[in-house]
Design a protein around this motif. Structure first.
Motif, short mmCIF file in Angstrom:
data_model
loop_
_atom_site.label_atom_id
_atom_site.label_comp_id
_atom_site.label_asym_id
_atom_site.label_seq_id
_atom_site.Cartn_x
_atom_site.Cartn_y
_atom_site.Cartn_z
N UNK A 154 0.27 -1.48 -0.37
CA UNK A 154 -0.20 0.22 0.45
C UNK A 154 1.00 1.10 0.05
N UNK A 155 0.06 2.69 0.54
CA UNK A 155 0.74 4.00 0.04
C UNK A 155 1.72 4.13 1.54
N UNK A 156 1.89 3.34 2.25
CA UNK A 156 2.43 3.14 4.21
C UNK A 156 3.86 3.86 3.75
N UNK A 157 4.19 2.79 2.69
CA UNK A 157 6.14 3.54 2.83
C UNK A 157 6.51 4.49 1.63
N UNK A 158 5.53 4.46 0.87
CA UNK A 158 5.83 5.82 -0.29
C UNK A 158 5.36 6.75 -0.08
N UNK A 159 4.35 7.23 0.49
CA UNK A 159 4.14 7.94 0.92
C UNK A 159 4.63 8.79 2.34
N UNK A 160 5.47 7.64 3.04
CA UNK A 160 5.19 7.85 4.54
C UNK A 160 7.04 8.68 4.47
N UNK A 161 7.27 8.29 3.84
CA UNK A 161 8.95 8.44 3.43
C UNK A 161 9.49 10.20 2.80
N UNK A 162 8.28 10.86 2.85
CA UNK A 162 7.77 12.17 2.04
C UNK A 162 8.29 12.55 3.57
N UNK A 163 8.04 12.26 4.68
CA UNK A 163 7.90 13.24 5.75
C UNK A 163 9.55 13.56 5.54
N UNK A 164 10.47 12.93 5.61
CA UNK A 164 11.74 12.93 6.05
C UNK A 164 12.17 15.16 5.30
N UNK A 165 13.00 15.31 6.15
CA UNK A 165 14.10 16.06 6.12
C UNK A 165 14.91 16.51 5.07
N UNK A 166 14.83 17.43 5.30
CA UNK A 166 16.44 17.98 4.02
C UNK A 166 17.52 16.98 4.87
N UNK A 167 17.82 17.59 6.34
CA UNK A 167 19.48 16.90 7.16
C UNK A 167 19.00 15.74 7.05
N UNK A 168 18.42 14.54 6.86
CA UNK A 168 18.30 12.87 6.97
C UNK A 168 18.56 12.46 4.87
N UNK A 169 18.38 13.29 4.26
CA UNK A 169 18.60 12.91 3.06
C UNK A 169 19.37 12.09 2.85
N UNK A 170 20.31 12.25 3.85
CA UNK A 170 21.61 10.85 3.29
C UNK A 170 21.65 9.46 4.44
N UNK A 171 20.60 9.71 4.88
CA UNK A 171 20.12 8.44 5.55
C UNK A 171 18.73 7.81 5.31
N UNK A 172 18.02 8.11 4.30
CA UNK A 172 17.02 7.50 4.32
C UNK A 172 16.26 7.87 2.49
N UNK A 173 16.47 6.60 2.05
CA UNK A 173 16.28 6.42 0.80
C UNK A 173 14.97 5.95 0.35
N UNK A 174 14.07 6.15 -0.64
CA UNK A 174 13.28 5.20 -1.16
C UNK A 174 13.46 4.12 -2.20
N UNK A 175 13.49 3.05 -2.81
CA UNK A 175 13.92 2.03 -4.42
C UNK A 175 12.12 1.64 -4.67
N UNK A 176 11.81 1.88 -5.59
CA UNK A 176 10.93 1.78 -6.47
C UNK A 176 11.18 0.52 -7.14
N UNK A 177 12.66 0.39 -7.39
CA UNK A 177 13.41 -0.43 -7.80
C UNK A 177 14.26 -1.73 -6.67
N UNK A 178 13.71 -2.51 -6.87
CA UNK A 178 14.69 -3.40 -5.74
C UNK A 178 16.46 -3.59 -6.48
N UNK A 179 16.26 -4.08 -7.39
CA UNK A 179 17.89 -4.13 -8.84
C UNK A 179 18.24 -3.57 -8.22
#
Length: 344
Positions: A282-307
């Motif tokens: 569902x959308x829980x993760x794809x939209x949930x990661x939008x919360x993380x601010x610029x100061x977190x960008x090096x620590x969290x990344x959403x990957x739609x392509x698992x390869x």
């Protein structure tokens, strides 16, 4: 023996009722009755938040399963004696959905039982899969005139504006995010942690999971876990703080986490461990990661392509990290929550 048991029950109910009448109460409905660490972490953070902001209130916990087996009788008892200053919270999580009807039914019962009392629905993911259950919830929720409904992602917020138009709606992060930036760990970091679900919300097939483990094993040692722990629910509740603190410390021993769990993502950031987030059903993760601010960008990344996961892990291994994050969510959201729910 049956008569003695019944007498003890009556005595207990009378004692409990007297306690409810005499104290200021914060009722929390929907406490987890299972060993999912994400839901238990929400309870832990709700408890900390109430203690910090309403220190003279006694927290009263009610889980969905227990109330169901009691035919919601405790709610009817509370309805008779609740005071104007008592607080009602509906537990945060994935409860506003027909995928988990036990939780959704509890929310309906509470909303119907207290039509004139302010109810705070802590951050929710909203996802109805059938028109029948969606329409039931629309009717029940919109009859309440003082419902504060917090949505934990933009998709849920958009849906709530369409469904629950009589509620006071807020876009608000999951309460466990309030722990990010509150802990510092100095572990030597090594290895890759896979925190993957194995339930109806999982997207990865068994073959894809095995291939991922083999590919990552060429980079470093791989450890598997999940946020559902093999701990009895009562034991988890009794030792919630220690179990969670130990768990977050464990996440801080790795160089990177790969997860399809939203709380796996948040736990990684509490540990200041870089995390790669892959989709769930569902959308829980794809939209949930939008919360993380610029100061977190090096620590969290959403990957739609698992390869792309092995290449991203290799990139993280080549990056120097301070393993520190700011307490963005506590300062910008949860330190302000009390003023919001007390507003007129």
């Amino acid at each position: 023996m049956a008569i003695q048991t019944q007498l003890r029950k009556i005595k207990y109910n009378a004692k409990e009722t007297a306690s409810l009448v005499l104290s200021k109460n914060a009722f929390v409905f929907g406490e987890p009755f299972h060993s999912n660490a994400g839901d238990q972490a929400q309870s832990y953070c709700i408890q900390k938040w109430i203690i910090n902001h309403y220190p003279d209130y006694k927290i009263r916990w009610y889980d969905s399963q227990g109330l169901f087996y009691l035919n919601y009788e405790p709610i009817r008892r509370i309805k008779k004696i609740i005071k104007a200053k008592d607080l009602i919270f509906l537990h945060s999580g994935y409860h506003t959905t027909d995928l988990y009807m036990l939780e959704e039914e509890l929310q309906r019962q509470v909303i119907k039982a207290f039509p004139n009392h302010r109810i705070i629905v802590l951050p929710q993911t909203i996802n109805y899969t059938t028109e029948k259950e969606k329409n039931k919830s629309i009717q029940i929720y919109n009859q309440h005139k003082d419902l504060f409904f917090f949505c934990r992602d933009s998709v849920s917020y958009k849906e709530a504006k369409h469904l629950f138009y009589n509620s006071r709606l807020y876009l608000f992060p999951d309460i466990v995010t309030s722990m990010i930036g509150q802990r510092n760990y100095n572990h030597i970091r090594k290895g890759i942690l896979l925190c993957l679900r194995n339930d109806k919300e999982a997207v990865l097939t068994a073959d894809e999971r095995e291939k991922l483990k083999l590919d990552l094993g060429k980079i470093d040692q791989v450890t598997e876990t999940d946020t559902t722990l093999k701990i009895e629910p009562n034991e988890f509740k009794k030792n919630r703080e220690k179990i969670l603190e130990d768990l977050w410390s464990e996440y801080a021993k790795y160089k990177v986490v790969i997860t399809d769990r939203y709380h796996g993502t948040i736990f990684s950031l509490i540990a200041a461990t870089p995390v790669l987030v892959i989709p769930s059903s569902d959308h829980k993760l794809s939209s949930g990661v939008d919360w993380f601010p610029e100061s977190y960008k090096e620590y969290v990344k959403y990957l739609s392509d698992i390869s792309s996961i092995p290449d991203e892990v290799a990139r993280i291994y080549q990056t120097d990290y301070q393993y520190r994050l700011p307490s963005y969510f506590k300062e910008n959201y949860y330190d302000k929550l009390k003023s919001i729910i007390e507003s007129d």
